[in-house]
Design a protein around this motif. Sequence first.
Motif, short mmCIF file in Angstrom:
data_model
loop_
_atom_site.label_atom_id
_atom_site.label_comp_id
_atom_site.label_asym_id
_atom_site.label_seq_id
_atom_site.Cartn_x
_atom_site.Cartn_y
_atom_site.Cartn_z
N ILE A 191 -7.41 -45.43 -123.29
CA ILE A 191 -8.21 -45.13 -122.23
C ILE A 191 -7.87 -44.79 -121.09
CG2 ILE A 191 -8.89 -47.49 -121.87
CD1 ILE A 191 -11.75 -45.84 -121.43
N ALA A 192 -8.15 -43.37 -120.72
CA ALA A 192 -7.61 -43.09 -119.10
C ALA A 192 -6.15 -43.23 -119.20
CB ALA A 192 -8.29 -43.86 -117.98
N PRO A 193 -5.34 -42.64 -119.98
CA PRO A 193 -3.82 -42.67 -120.07
C PRO A 193 -3.32 -41.95 -118.91
CG PRO A 193 -4.55 -41.31 -121.84
CD PRO A 193 -5.83 -41.83 -121.28
N LEU A 194 -2.11 -42.01 -118.42
CA LEU A 194 -1.70 -41.49 -117.40
C LEU A 194 -1.36 -39.96 -117.90
CD1 LEU A 194 -0.31 -40.91 -114.57
CD2 LEU A 194 1.89 -41.73 -115.76
N VAL A 195 -1.91 -38.83 -117.42
CA VAL A 195 -1.85 -37.44 -117.87
C VAL A 195 -1.79 -36.43 -116.85
CG1 VAL A 195 -2.95 -37.68 -120.02
CG2 VAL A 195 -4.30 -37.09 -117.97
N ILE A 196 -1.21 -35.34 -116.72
CA ILE A 196 -1.26 -34.52 -115.70
C ILE A 196 -2.42 -33.93 -115.52
CG2 ILE A 196 0.05 -32.36 -114.52
CD1 ILE A 196 2.56 -33.27 -116.86
N PRO A 197 -3.34 -34.20 -114.54
CA PRO A 197 -4.66 -33.35 -114.46
C PRO A 197 -4.40 -31.87 -114.69
CG PRO A 197 -4.39 -35.06 -112.84
CD PRO A 197 -3.18 -34.69 -113.28
N GLN A 198 -5.58 -31.26 -115.14
CA GLN A 198 -5.52 -29.80 -115.30
C GLN A 198 -5.65 -29.32 -113.90
OE1 GLN A 198 -8.89 -28.53 -117.51
NE2 GLN A 198 -7.65 -27.75 -119.29
N ASP A 199 -5.06 -28.17 -113.34
CA ASP A 199 -5.13 -27.68 -112.00
C ASP A 199 -4.23 -28.48 -111.12
OD1 ASP A 199 -6.60 -25.69 -113.33
OD2 ASP A 199 -8.45 -26.63 -112.57
N ALA A 200 -3.38 -29.62 -111.61
CA ALA A 200 -2.60 -30.21 -110.36
C ALA A 200 -1.18 -29.59 -110.03
CB ALA A 200 -2.56 -31.59 -111.11
N LEU A 201 -0.84 -29.76 -108.84
CA LEU A 201 0.47 -29.35 -108.66
C LEU A 201 1.33 -30.40 -108.91
CD1 LEU A 201 2.19 -27.58 -106.69
CD2 LEU A 201 2.09 -29.16 -105.19
N TYR A 202 2.26 -29.87 -109.87
CA TYR A 202 3.13 -30.69 -110.57
C TYR A 202 4.39 -30.77 -109.73
CZ TYR A 202 6.42 -32.74 -113.82
OH TYR A 202 7.46 -33.43 -114.73
N LEU A 203 5.00 -31.93 -109.47
CA LEU A 203 6.06 -31.84 -108.33
C LEU A 203 7.03 -33.20 -108.92
CD1 LEU A 203 4.87 -31.85 -104.87
CD2 LEU A 203 6.16 -30.23 -105.99
N ASP A 204 8.27 -32.83 -109.43
CA ASP A 204 9.37 -33.79 -109.67
C ASP A 204 9.99 -33.74 -108.41
OD1 ASP A 204 11.50 -34.90 -110.47
OD2 ASP A 204 11.37 -34.19 -112.42
N THR A 205 9.84 -35.17 -107.77
CA THR A 205 10.37 -35.46 -106.59
C THR A 205 11.72 -36.06 -106.59
OG1 THR A 205 9.65 -37.58 -106.33
CG2 THR A 205 8.44 -35.96 -105.73
N SER A 206 12.44 -35.94 -107.92
CA SER A 206 13.70 -36.41 -108.04
C SER A 206 14.86 -36.17 -107.13
CB SER A 206 14.38 -36.40 -109.40
OG SER A 206 13.66 -36.83 -110.29
N ASN A 207 14.74 -34.80 -106.53
CA ASN A 207 15.70 -34.31 -105.72
C ASN A 207 15.22 -33.78 -104.56
OD1 ASN A 207 18.14 -34.98 -107.34
ND2 ASN A 207 17.27 -33.23 -108.95
N MET A 208 14.14 -34.18 -104.20
CA MET A 208 13.20 -33.86 -102.91
C MET A 208 13.25 -34.84 -101.73
SD MET A 208 10.01 -32.26 -104.65
CE MET A 208 9.37 -31.33 -103.43
N ALA A 209 13.27 -34.42 -100.56
CA ALA A 209 13.13 -35.11 -99.39
C ALA A 209 11.86 -35.60 -99.21
CB ALA A 209 13.66 -34.72 -98.27
N VAL A 210 11.30 -36.74 -98.68
CA VAL A 210 9.79 -37.16 -98.51
C VAL A 210 9.40 -36.06 -97.70
CG1 VAL A 210 8.47 -38.68 -97.24
CG2 VAL A 210 10.23 -39.43 -98.69
#
Length: 225
Positions: A191-210
Motif C-alpha cells: 500500500i502507498a509504496p514510494l513511487v515517482i508521482p505522475q507530473d512530478a519534477l524528478y531531481l537526482d541531487t547526488s551531485n547538486m548543491a542545496v
Amino acid sequence: MDPRVPVLTIDGPSGAGKGTIAKAVAEKLGWHYLDSGALYRALGVAAMNDGVDLSEETELVALANKIKLEFKQIPAGEWGVFLDGKEIQQHLQTEQVGAVASKLAVFPAVRDTLKQKQRGFQHHPGLVADGRDMGSVVFTEAEYKVYLTASAEIRGKRRYKQLIEKGISANLAHVIQDIEERDSRDKNRSIAPLVIPQDALYLDTSNMAVKEVLEQVLNVVNNKT
Ligand code: DC
C-alpha cells in the motif's frame, strides 16, 4: 482537499534532502510545512513507550487515534514535534525510530488514520508536504509535485553527518545499510509504496548543491503561478 489552497509535494527516499529543501521552500513562500515522516516516527515513539506490538495493526490504529500530535515552534526557532504535550524532537531522529516508523507504515489502516491527520495541515496560504506518498496518495490533486532522490551512499553520508552534528552516535556503514533496508521496505510495501508521482519534477541531487536544488524546486511553483 481544498482546491483554493496550493500544495507542493516533495517525495523521495530517506535522506534525499527533502526536509532541508521543504523547510527552506516553505519559508521562502511563507507556506505551512508538513513533515509527514515525523507523524510516522511519533507514532513509533508512542508505540515503543506503550509497549504496543508493532505487528498489531488494530492496536496501532487505536494508538494513532488516541495520541495528540502537534508541531510547535520551540525557543531555538526550530519546529518541535509534541506527543501528548511533550516535546519529542530529539527521540524522533534516531535510526531505531526511523526503522520502527517504516515498519508500522506498511499497515493500510495506520496509513489511513495518519492520512486524515496529514490532510488537516492544508491551510492558507499554502502547504509544502514532504514524505513518501504526498503526491501519489495524500495530496493527489496537488498542483506542484517534486521527487527528490540521490544514491544510497550519498544519502547515507548526509544522514550520518546530520546525526553526528546533533550529537547522536552513529556508524556510517550501518546508516547506509539501514537506508537500503528502509528503501526496500518503503518501495515494496503493497500500500502507498514510494513511487515517482505522475507530473512530478524528478531531481537526482547526488551531485547538486542545496542552493541549486532549492532554486529548481522554487521554479516549479514560480513558473506555474
Ligand atoms: O521521512 P522519514 O525518514 O522521517 O520517514 C520515516 C518512515 O516513515 C519512512 O521510512 C516510511 C514512513 N513514511 C511513510 O511511509 N510515508 C510518508 N509519507 C512518510 C514517512
